[in-house]
Enzyme design. Structure first.
Site, PDB file in Angstrom:
ATOM      1  N   LYS A  22       0.849  -1.210   0.000  1.00 38.30           N
ATOM      2  CA  LYS A  22       0.000   0.000   0.000  1.00 38.30           C
ATOM      3  C   LYS A  22       0.880   1.253   0.000  1.00 38.30           C
ATOM      4  O   LYS A  22       0.644   2.195  -0.766  1.00 38.30           O
ATOM      5  CB  LYS A  22      -0.879   0.013   1.254  1.00 38.30           C
ATOM      6  N   ASN A  23       1.911   1.257   0.867  1.00 40.27           N
ATOM      7  CA  ASN A  23       2.693   2.489   1.035  1.00 40.27           C
ATOM      8  C   ASN A  23       3.687   2.722  -0.088  1.00 40.27           C
ATOM      9  O   ASN A  23       4.397   3.717  -0.088  1.00 40.27           O
ATOM     10  CB  ASN A  23       3.371   2.498   2.404  1.00 40.27           C
ATOM     11  N   ARG A  92      -3.869  10.414   3.934  1.00 36.65           N
ATOM     12  CA  ARG A  92      -2.661  11.222   4.128  1.00 36.65           C
ATOM     13  C   ARG A  92      -1.869  11.383   2.829  1.00 36.65           C
ATOM     14  O   ARG A  92      -1.399  12.456   2.510  1.00 36.65           O
ATOM     15  CB  ARG A  92      -1.813  10.507   5.191  1.00 36.65           C
ATOM     16  N   CYS A 116      -5.308   8.369   9.048  1.00 36.18           N
ATOM     17  CA  CYS A 116      -5.508   7.752  10.372  1.00 36.18           C
ATOM     18  C   CYS A 116      -5.131   8.730  11.477  1.00 36.18           C
ATOM     19  O   CYS A 116      -4.120   9.407  11.404  1.00 36.18           O
ATOM     20  CB  CYS A 116      -4.640   6.506  10.495  1.00 36.18           C
ATOM     21  N   ARG A 121      -0.056  14.756  12.718  1.00 37.61           N
ATOM     22  CA  ARG A 121       0.355  14.543  11.309  1.00 37.61           C
ATOM     23  C   ARG A 121       0.419  15.860  10.528  1.00 37.61           C
ATOM     24  O   ARG A 121      -0.251  16.054   9.521  1.00 37.61           O
ATOM     25  CB  ARG A 121      -0.576  13.530  10.641  1.00 37.61           C
ATOM     26  N   PRO A 122       1.236  16.785  10.953  1.00 35.37           N
ATOM     27  CA  PRO A 122       1.383  18.048  10.222  1.00 35.37           C
ATOM     28  C   PRO A 122       2.047  17.823   8.861  1.00 35.37           C
ATOM     29  O   PRO A 122       2.585  16.742   8.604  1.00 35.37           O
ATOM     30  CB  PRO A 122       2.295  18.868  11.138  1.00 35.37           C
ATOM     31  N   ILE A 123       1.991  18.833   7.999  1.00 34.17           N
ATOM     32  CA  ILE A 123       2.678  18.723   6.701  1.00 34.17           C
ATOM     33  C   ILE A 123       3.723  19.828   6.571  1.00 34.17           C
ATOM     34  O   ILE A 123       4.097  20.219   5.460  1.00 34.17           O
ATOM     35  CB  ILE A 123       1.671  18.794   5.528  1.00 34.17           C
ATOM     36  N   ASP A 124       4.183  20.323   7.718  1.00 33.76           N
ATOM     37  CA  ASP A 124       5.156  21.432   7.672  1.00 33.76           C
ATOM     38  C   ASP A 124       6.429  21.067   6.914  1.00 33.76           C
ATOM     39  O   ASP A 124       6.984  21.891   6.182  1.00 33.76           O
ATOM     40  CB  ASP A 124       5.486  21.898   9.095  1.00 33.76           C
ATOM     41  N   LEU A 125       6.883  19.820   7.045  1.00 33.65           N
ATOM     42  CA  LEU A 125       8.112  19.422   6.332  1.00 33.65           C
ATOM     43  C   LEU A 125       7.861  19.378   4.820  1.00 33.65           C
ATOM     44  O   LEU A 125       8.731  19.765   4.030  1.00 33.65           O
ATOM     45  CB  LEU A 125       8.588  18.052   6.827  1.00 33.65           C
ATOM     46  N   ASP A 305       4.505   0.901  12.029  1.00 27.97           N
ATOM     47  CA  ASP A 305       3.277   0.253  11.554  1.00 27.97           C
ATOM     48  C   ASP A 305       3.120  -1.156  12.111  1.00 27.97           C
ATOM     49  O   ASP A 305       2.034  -1.732  12.030  1.00 27.97           O
ATOM     50  CB  ASP A 305       3.254   0.198  10.024  1.00 27.97           C
ATOM     51  N   ILE A 327       7.444   7.397  16.866  1.00 30.84           N
ATOM     52  CA  ILE A 327       7.162   8.082  15.595  1.00 30.84           C
ATOM     53  C   ILE A 327       5.872   8.894  15.666  1.00 30.84           C
ATOM     54  O   ILE A 327       5.854  10.071  15.298  1.00 30.84           O
ATOM     55  CB  ILE A 327       7.084   7.067  14.425  1.00 30.84           C
ATOM     56  N   ARG A 397      -8.580  -0.093   4.480  1.00 27.29           N
ATOM     57  CA  ARG A 397      -7.673   0.895   3.859  1.00 27.29           C
ATOM     58  C   ARG A 397      -6.314   0.275   3.572  1.00 27.29           C
ATOM     59  O   ARG A 397      -5.594   0.723   2.691  1.00 27.29           O
ATOM     60  CB  ARG A 397      -7.486   2.097   4.796  1.00 27.29           C
TER      61      ARG A 397
HETATM   62  C1  EPZ Z   1       4.164   7.038   6.047  1.00 23.05           C
HETATM   63  O1  EPZ Z   1       3.383   8.047   6.661  1.00 23.05           O
HETATM   64  C2  EPZ Z   1       3.242   5.832   5.974  1.00 23.05           C
HETATM   65  N1  EPZ Z   1       2.072   6.138   5.174  1.00 23.05           N
HETATM   66  C3  EPZ Z   1       2.808   5.449   7.386  1.00 23.05           C
HETATM   67  O2  EPZ Z   1       2.015   4.272   7.287  1.00 23.05           O
HETATM   68  C4  EPZ Z   1       4.038   5.143   8.222  1.00 23.05           C
HETATM   69  O3  EPZ Z   1       3.635   4.865   9.556  1.00 23.05           O
HETATM   70  C5  EPZ Z   1       4.972   6.360   8.209  1.00 23.05           C
HETATM   71  O4  EPZ Z   1       5.305   6.708   6.849  1.00 23.05           O
HETATM   72  C6  EPZ Z   1       6.263   6.102   8.966  1.00 23.05           C
HETATM   73  O5  EPZ Z   1       6.914   5.000   8.417  1.00 23.05           O
HETATM   74  C7  EPZ Z   1       2.167   6.082   3.822  1.00 23.05           C
HETATM   75  O6  EPZ Z   1       3.220   5.808   3.267  1.00 23.05           O
HETATM   76  C8  EPZ Z   1       0.908   6.375   3.064  1.00 23.05           C
HETATM   77  P1  EPZ Z   1       6.198  10.447   8.127  1.00 23.05           P
HETATM   78  P2  EPZ Z   1       3.910   9.575   6.675  1.00 23.05           P
HETATM   79  O7  EPZ Z   1       6.095  11.668   7.320  1.00 23.05           O
HETATM   80  O8  EPZ Z   1       4.606   9.880   5.412  1.00 23.05           O
HETATM   81  C9  EPZ Z   1       6.021  13.782  11.450  1.00 23.05           C
HETATM   82  C10 EPZ Z   1       0.130   2.913   7.653  1.00 23.05           C
HETATM   83  O9  EPZ Z   1      -0.433   2.465   8.666  1.00 23.05           O
HETATM   84  N2  EPZ Z   1       5.891  14.748  10.338  1.00 23.05           N
HETATM   85  O10 EPZ Z   1       7.430   9.621   8.040  1.00 23.05           O
HETATM   86  O11 EPZ Z   1       2.789  10.442   7.097  1.00 23.05           O
HETATM   87  C11 EPZ Z   1       4.758  12.943  11.599  1.00 23.05           C
HETATM   88  O12 EPZ Z   1       3.769  13.625  12.329  1.00 23.05           O
HETATM   89  C12 EPZ Z   1       0.610   4.348   7.639  1.00 23.05           C
HETATM   90  O13 EPZ Z   1       0.331   2.269   6.603  1.00 23.05           O
HETATM   91  C13 EPZ Z   1       5.915  16.106  10.626  1.00 23.05           C
HETATM   92  O14 EPZ Z   1       6.036  16.505  11.775  1.00 23.05           O
HETATM   93  O15 EPZ Z   1       4.965   9.490   7.860  1.00 23.05           O
HETATM   94  C14 EPZ Z   1       5.271  11.735  12.321  1.00 23.05           C
HETATM   95  O16 EPZ Z   1       5.344  12.024  13.701  1.00 23.05           O
HETATM   96  C15 EPZ Z   1       0.380   5.076   8.956  1.00 23.05           C
HETATM   97  N3  EPZ Z   1       5.770  16.986   9.604  1.00 23.05           N
HETATM   98  C16 EPZ Z   1       6.679  11.557  11.751  1.00 23.05           C
HETATM   99  O17 EPZ Z   1       7.034  12.818  11.177  1.00 23.05           O
HETATM  100  C17 EPZ Z   1       5.628  16.573   8.303  1.00 23.05           C
HETATM  101  O18 EPZ Z   1       5.527  17.436   7.406  1.00 23.05           O
HETATM  102  C18 EPZ Z   1       6.763  10.485  10.679  1.00 23.05           C
HETATM  103  O19 EPZ Z   1       5.904  10.858   9.651  1.00 23.05           O
HETATM  104  C19 EPZ Z   1       5.615  15.191   8.035  1.00 23.05           C
HETATM  105  C20 EPZ Z   1       5.755  14.291   9.064  1.00 23.05           C
END
Ligand code: EPZ
Length: 446
Positions: A22-23, A92, A116, A121-125, A305, A327, A397
């Protein structure tokens, strides 16, 4: 009311093949919008999130089809740049279409993504990185707008956290840009290698995915390509935890052990016999040993996960297991539901202490997120008696017909949909005291 009805206490046996990841496919579908041609993706899982992504591609003007685990995306001539809000709110990874649309059309508009509720889950990065690449992004009333009058320029940027999504965002956006982009402190998950390899087949020039430094030499146009999606390492980890919880011996096909090594090692520590080869054979011990400590971290660490699903198996282990979720800040939602089955788990901030119990009992439980829902199914397989796991939509999902996969391993799992809440009250069996109290429509507890 939709739920999985699971008859626990049956050891698993047989073989099961994992589906496509999926990811990975969610990022690949966003990347396919960059192309001026047609892409074909094989080994695609039939999941609600995948179908949402196809709806976004259709809304942007691409032509898509999905038959027998193969997706075709023809993005030639598509020039949409507004991602429908109702699609954004559902998942997301929809945010990846923001950078893809900006790179392809010079503009993009969307609202903040949903997904979820495992944390804020901010998108600031994502936004920071896109601005480093030259996108002029404004935000008004929660709507993000961007224009790239001067085109997308290359940049050297370092993520403050190895975010998977932000890394995908940069790879996708910089692939169709001017100049060279170097991304430091990139996420190293295997799904990023899948993305790199697909984009390079489309004519991109990316190297280093899977390591913490990714270099993207932008191109002015990209073709389509044919790509086979990598196996889903989290589905494989889920099947592993299912047999740990229920007992028995199974073979997992199509999975790559190196993609979820920490979960395999934890299972071995808990007493499982595991042999790896073209397939992965797992024999559960009579009773699991507790796992002293599991701390989730970015790849190649223990995957967040898989935290809830391993915790569900550890709930019956001999001894005390400790889990640190590093995480996401809200990823213990399964704990209160596992307690309804008799699990003894104490939460203290990011730490959960699991005191293993000899047995768990079937109960009515509700998923609050995708992997938490999978954890409840894993626990129900190992519990005595019947459980009903509500929140099927969360589970759908990320898992394609989990009931069929588990049935092929000898489990008794049925997807059921029955009447109103009052039906549930009538049907609640008194023999299993752990059955959740089900509120009637008037709010009275039964
Ligand atoms: C991906 O989510 C996966 N989703 C998640 O799987 C997975 O848990 C996660 O990576 C970590 O491996 C998909 O690929 C669709 P991150 P993502 O950006 O990209 C913080 C599942 O169950 N962050 O690595 O959202 C965030 O809040 C899902 O299959 C910011 O602060 O994960 C988190 O604490 C759930 N600002 C950490 O980083 C940002 O702009 C990791 O998030 C982006 C992220």
């Amino acid at each position: 009311m939709k739920y999985f009805r699971i008859e626990g206490g049956r050891a698993l046996s047989g073989k099961a093949a994992v589906h496509g990841a999926k990811n990975s496919i969610l990022a690949l579908l966003a990347a396919s919008y960059l192309s001026g041609g047609e892409s074909v993706f094989e080994n695609c899982p039939d999941l609600t999130d995948v179908r949402e992504s196809l709806e976004i591609l259709n809304a942007l003007g691409a032509k898509t089809s999905f038959h027998d685990h193969t997706i075709t995306v023809d993005a030639s001539g598509a020039d949409g740049s507004e991602i429908p809000a109702e699609r954004m709110l559902r998942m997301r990874s929809s945010i990846l279409f923001f950078g893809a649309a900006a790179a392809k059309t010079g503009r993009a508009a969307c609202v903040h993504p949903g997904g979820c509720a495992i944390g804020e889950r901010p998108i600031d990065l994502h936004l920071w990185a896109l601005r480093q690449l030259g996108l002029a992004i404004s935000e008004e009333y929660g709507i993000l707008n961007c224009k790239t009058d001067r085109g997308i320029t290359g940049a050297a940027l370092r993520l403050s956290f190895p975010s998977v999504g932000a890394t995908e965002q940069v790879m996708i956006t910089a692939a169709l840009s001017k100049g060279e982009t170097t991304l430091y402190n990139a996420a190293c998950e295997p799904e990023l290698v899948d993305l790199q390899n697909y984009l390079n087949l489309c004519g991109a020039e990316i190297r280093g995915a899977g390591s913490s430094t990714v270099v993207i030499r932008g191109k002015s146009s990209l073709s389509g390509a044919q790509w086979r999606v990598m196996p889903d390492r989290i589905e494989a980890a889920t099947l592993l935890c299912a047999v740990l919880s229920a007992g028995g011996e199974i073979v997992i096909e199509n999975a790559r052990p190196e993609h979820f090594r920490p979960v395999l090692e934890a299972a071995r520590q808990m007493g499982a016999e595991i042999t790896e080869g073209g397939e992965i054979r797992i024999k559960a011990p009579k009773r699991l040993r507790a796992i002293p400590e599991i701390a989730t971290s970015p790849y190649p660490g223990f995957p967040t996960d898989a935290q809830a699903i391993l915790m569900a198996a550890a709930a019956k282990a001999e001894g005390t297991s400790i889990f640190y979720e590093n995480i996401f800040e809200n990823r213990f939602q399964q704990v209160s539901e596992l307690a309804k089955m008799g699990a003894k788990i104490r939460i203290n901030g990011r730490m959960a202490t699991v005191e293993g119990r000899e047995t768990l009992s079937g109960a009515d439980v509700s998923a609050a997120d995708l992997r938490g829902g999978a954890a409840l199914m894993v626990a129900a397989l190992g519990a005595q008696g019947v459980s009903r796991v509500f929140g099927v939509d969360f589970i759908d999902r990320g898992y394609e017909t989990p009931e069929s996969t588990l049935e092929s391993l000898g489990a008794c799992v049925r997807r059921e949909e029955k009447g109103s809440i009052t039906w549930l009250i009538k049907d609640s069996k008194p023999e299993s005291p752990q059955r959740a109290t089900v509120r009637s429509a008037s709010g009275k507890e039964s």
